[in-house]
Design an enzyme around this catalytic site. Structure first.
Site, short mmCIF file in Angstrom:
data_model
loop_
_atom_site.label_atom_id
_atom_site.label_comp_id
_atom_site.label_asym_id
_atom_site.label_seq_id
_atom_site.Cartn_x
_atom_site.Cartn_y
_atom_site.Cartn_z
N GLY A 1 0.83 -1.20 0.00
CA GLY A 1 0.00 0.00 0.00
C GLY A 1 0.86 1.24 0.00
O GLY A 1 2.03 1.22 0.42
N CYS A 2 0.31 2.33 -0.50
CA CYS A 2 1.07 3.57 -0.61
C CYS A 2 1.46 4.10 0.76
O CYS A 2 2.63 4.43 1.01
CB CYS A 2 0.28 4.60 -1.41
SG CYS A 2 -1.41 4.86 -0.80
N TYR A 3 0.48 4.21 1.66
CA TYR A 3 0.79 4.70 3.01
C TYR A 3 1.79 3.77 3.70
O TYR A 3 2.68 4.22 4.42
CB TYR A 3 -0.48 4.76 3.85
CG TYR A 3 -1.42 5.90 3.58
CD1 TYR A 3 -1.00 7.22 3.67
CD2 TYR A 3 -2.75 5.67 3.28
CE1 TYR A 3 -1.89 8.28 3.46
CE2 TYR A 3 -3.65 6.71 3.06
CZ TYR A 3 -3.22 8.01 3.15
OH TYR A 3 -4.10 9.05 2.96
#
Lengths: 369, 369, 369, 369
Positions: free
Chosen positions: C154-156
């Site tokens: 995931g990006c976060y």
């Protein structure tokens, strides 16, 4: 060919500017260019990547002072200085050997009188104006190939001329008057800390400025004249380019150019309003498309839109493309041509590299796709 | 006078829209208006302040279903529905008593043929078009005073007509053709979740749309015709307004209107390009200023700029003002008039309240300064 | 080597999404990848460049329907579908031959129970979770090399884990609790036309959402646990990666993750607040730098900032870099680590290509610098 | 009462600043205030509306030089100068009669030592610090009523303290350490032409700055201490305010304050992370709501959100409100309180007018709703 690896040594003057930052981004990835010196007289010794953070890890140089010897070893020198700032070094630089691509307005106009009228300063090197080649590849490619001094076009001019030229060249549209209503992102104003470019003044705002008096006006007029006179030619022909009508240094073409600044970083949209030449009163969007598409059929960086499609600024952001669409309004008998470019790329650094590629016989798209 | 406190009962139909939100912001602070019903058929029962967060703490109502009895008790009803959506209730509503201010385009055009051509739908209530008064106070104030049905102007039209009207009315500028190149913030498109209005599509972008075919075109043309024919008059005169030339319902005026959407929320800038009428070839910016300034000298919401000054969108953001500047380009013999408004206020909700103030004999600026 | 030219055949499922657009931008310039099929079941037959205008002129394909035979001919397939949408095809696809890089969350979590708790859906293919390799190269490079199924992070999570991992791995910072306050541009929400992602709702605004309940929370916790247990290892070691502690599928690590959306398109900043582990109460910024810098010394896409420097989102926009800076606040005995990434590149498409490069033995930076 | 019309004569020093522009916007519409002098020593004689275009047509004054006699005729003087810039005139001004509301940080801190440590300058008028009242009406209303010198709070402090105070005052949350991660629009930096506030540097970017060393840190700590010691009291009680614990001028409270600048004009969001005090480990969002809501039940400018709702910056843009929501994360035993304000209004000019209203016995909301 391995022996061509990094065979072009490049220098940049005015290397702390926004357009220089973009130029460096392109050059550090260009397979046959080696950047040997980046001159910034305001901050010599400072790491370039601190000024241009996008280069962190990609370029380890520091800014240099102006060093004539170092520049003399370059094959090509780019200047990203502001108008008139090249006057102090241009003669020495050219004499020392490198070919020169100037991103300022110093050598774009053929007439030193016109220069003086619009820039408010006498041109110190008027004898260079005739030799300088206007670096719009789509209309001056032949001249660029052998040029020693290339005047990289203004951002607004690039968008405006690429949009209007085929219809003017074909004789369909009248050369005068032309109304060009354009909008640019704030990067067009460079990095200077002017109050009007603060976020607080730009965001949620649009402003017009220099209506009818913007300095790109005579540049557009000169090129319109070159196109209608045949001095500028589209495409890849091999004939030697000459500028016979440009001895009448002042254009009779009249353009009303109205620029705006909008709340975004990069990109120009030029909305060009032209009248039909002669007695024609009817033309279809398809016919407009055909004329423009034919003129640019082999151009690697011009994309012409089918009738019904319209370009948007974000379609060209980060690219060297100019996207163009034209439509005819029969109710007012007006042609509308809309073009978009990234002002820092096709409007500055990308076009400069395109010119360099042409000058050095490298494939024109190298480093730009 | 205490007995006038809250003496205007107001209802809003289509109360979940952006313009209704702005209208409510103004009305909850208006000293003599009481909002009695806010109709939103998509979310009856929902707290209005959840839909319009800026009203949290200021308005405790919930959305109502359409309730003819409740609306009949209103002195004035505003509709913020989309075009053609008033057709289902207009007759019943008018018969029940309230005066009606419509923010859609349903009653702006005098010709049902023109309506049908530009909106693609037959007009169900063509007989209302002649009685409806075009709600641009600066040019139709007399008609508005006694109107039962006021057609609140389009946002682009408001900016365009206020800019051009004095020069047309005075005979200085030619009525046709006129080129208007305009840019609007995205709120002009309302709150609908269209892909092209997503942040990802709007930010760092500008796009043109409906070149020559935007539905505000015939509205601008109709008003230009009204102005040059004398049917629309500036100022505060007491003569009864009539529309004699508008029986030739179709204008011969031709306007090329080219709208854009820019990366900001509110505000319109209209760049109007006009030619001089007659044989005049010279006019100064001061003369242009004088004509426009004189026309609007007593107008509370028009600010005319001295030569050399240019309006910016942020100067009018959050206000009911229209700011105007004009300049003449002698090189192309073209007049450029630039105007800016807040599209949700002077272009919608604010102008609606200005109209309401006129209709009910309240000071015209009440709630708007 | 010429025979390696275009030797990786790639397919993309979910090819109309924003991250797929960015993936295509990278792949069309990747010297050894050939894109053979782009699946979009909502618009098969439509030109890809209409959906992703930045590809105009660079990619002439149209979207395909899902065609198992065409995908079976690929060496690698990327999926840009949303969570749970891979369940319908994953088994068939893997059986047919290609290696698979999934950009959704479907195979990131090792525990199907945790998946069900945070995604609200039973995991249909829980047996794949143990074989899937978490595609964060800096901490799972060995596993990625031979993986058949890579779960792209995931990006976060990418921003958060890269920031915190060295201090956790070294034992300096406590693994629980960790507070991560992060902000993302709207592209993190993809292209869906949600009201909250309209320009009118995003511009001049910031909003927090899913405080403590965002689905990247368990992903961060799992990776923190993997790091402190030694299951995840930094760098380029050749030992086989194993996940011994991950048989206790549920982490005891507790992270409070508070995401925000800000008014910009791309980029994430993660602000991580950690406490010192053990009895240490003093540490210098230089010591923090040394630990993080040492962990990433050979990483091509992590840049660690010297004490006193702070990363900004624009420093990484358009790149595959993660920039990190750490500082210690002695007054509250808290470590602050700030990291930034481009959420569509290092947080999605760029990292997917980095994984592909590792899986196929291509230089890890190919197509990404 | 008619005889109260315009009975407060006001002057503004530093009147060219952004916060002064907002202050003027409020004051020109305030029913009992007359603006008599606007001092701007950089541009005396210039029309104020040229500097603050939103005042065009509403305020016809020009900027004055500093004129002690003119200021002495004021009932109240506001200063919008930068820190330490009031030192040159404060004694003379106070001696001449007007009550004084300072929007800088010069009189906010009770300890001149703390001032010197954080502002790097010796405080020239330390004897005024004890008499100055901290102008946060919700916690210092009694003191403000009779104050001669009101220190208007910092923008970050206002958002932070209003968010945390009820939970601290009630003893539920621990006073130290507190982590506050905040983001502000660029107007927080004023109008100065700094490179980092150019649109080109702010748009599509977020940056952190002064981590743990921002000058609002001691201001927040001082007020946390005042609240937990009972020196600051919520609401409308009539007891005389005293600051007994503030003789221990230095707070033992420790706050880690991490500010950011985001790509928007106005608005602050403060994300406050607190631990539970004492042995409590469980609390519901409803209980948090009840505590905060009770503390602010009669406050006209604080809106507390029900559990499940979260404030967004745009909900308060253009208003004097502070919106607050709190949630408890049981997994990390952390309380998250989020507050939003318009930094130029509740964080500066609006709060200053709220203070003025209290000082002069005018209804506290006058001019602010």
């Amino acid at each position: 060919m391995d022996h061509r690896k990094k065979h072009i040594k490049a220098g940049i003057i005015g290397a702390a500017s926004l357009s220089a930052g973009k130029l460096l981004e392109i050059l550090v990835q260009h397979p046959v260019v080696e950047v040997v010196t980046c001159v910034s007289e305001t901050s010599p010794g400072a790491p370039i990547a601190r000024c241009h953070p996008q280069l962190r890890g990609a370029l380890d140089l520091v800014f240099d002072e102006y060093d004539a010897n170092k520049l003399a070893q370059c094959d090509v020198v780019f200047s990203c200085k502001r108008p008139t700032e090249t006057f102090s070094f241009i003669e020495g630089l050219l004499a020392s050997g490198p070919r020169f691509i100037d991103l300022s307005a110093d050598y774009r106009l053929k007439s030193s009188d016109v220069f003086q009228r619009w820039y408010g300063v006498k041109h110190d090197h008027a004898h260079l104006l005739n030799d300088a080649v206007y670096g719009l590849p789509e209309w001056h490619r032949n001249g660029i190939r052998n040029a020693v001094l290339v005047a990289n076009p203004g951002c607004y001019t690039t968008a405006s001329i690429l949009a209007c030229a085929p219809l003017l060249s074909s004789g369909l549209a009248a050369a005068t008057p032309i109304i060009i209503d354009a909008i640019s992102g704030v990067s067009g104003a460079g990095r200077g800390s002017k109050p009007e470019n603060q976020f607080i003044s730009v965001s949620e705002n649009v402003r017009a400025y220099r209506i009818g008096s913007h300095q790109h006006t005579p540049e557009i007029e000169q090129e319109v004249e070159a196109i209608v006179s045949g001095a500028a030619q589209p495409g890849f022909s091999n004939q030697n380019e000459a500028h016979p009508p440009l001895k009448h240094l002042e254009s009779r073409v009249r353009v009303l150019f109205v620029p705006h600044v909008g709340p975004y970083k990069v990109g120009i949209m030029a909305n060009c309003y032209l009248r039909l030449a002669g007695k024609t009163h009817r033309i279809t969007d398809r016919e407009l498309y055909d004329i423009i598409h034919t003129a640019y059929a082999r151009e690697p960086f011009v994309r012409v839109y089918e009738p019904g499609e319209l370009p948007q600024i974000e379609y060209v952001t980060g690219t060297n493309y100019c996207d163009i669409a034209a439509t005819y309004d029969p109710r007012t008998e007006t042609i509308v041509v809309i073009s978009v470019i990234d002002n820092l790329i096709k409007g500055a650094a990308g076009q400069a590299v395109q010119n360099m590629n042409i000058m050095f016989g490298v494939d024109e798209t190298t480093g730009l796709l």
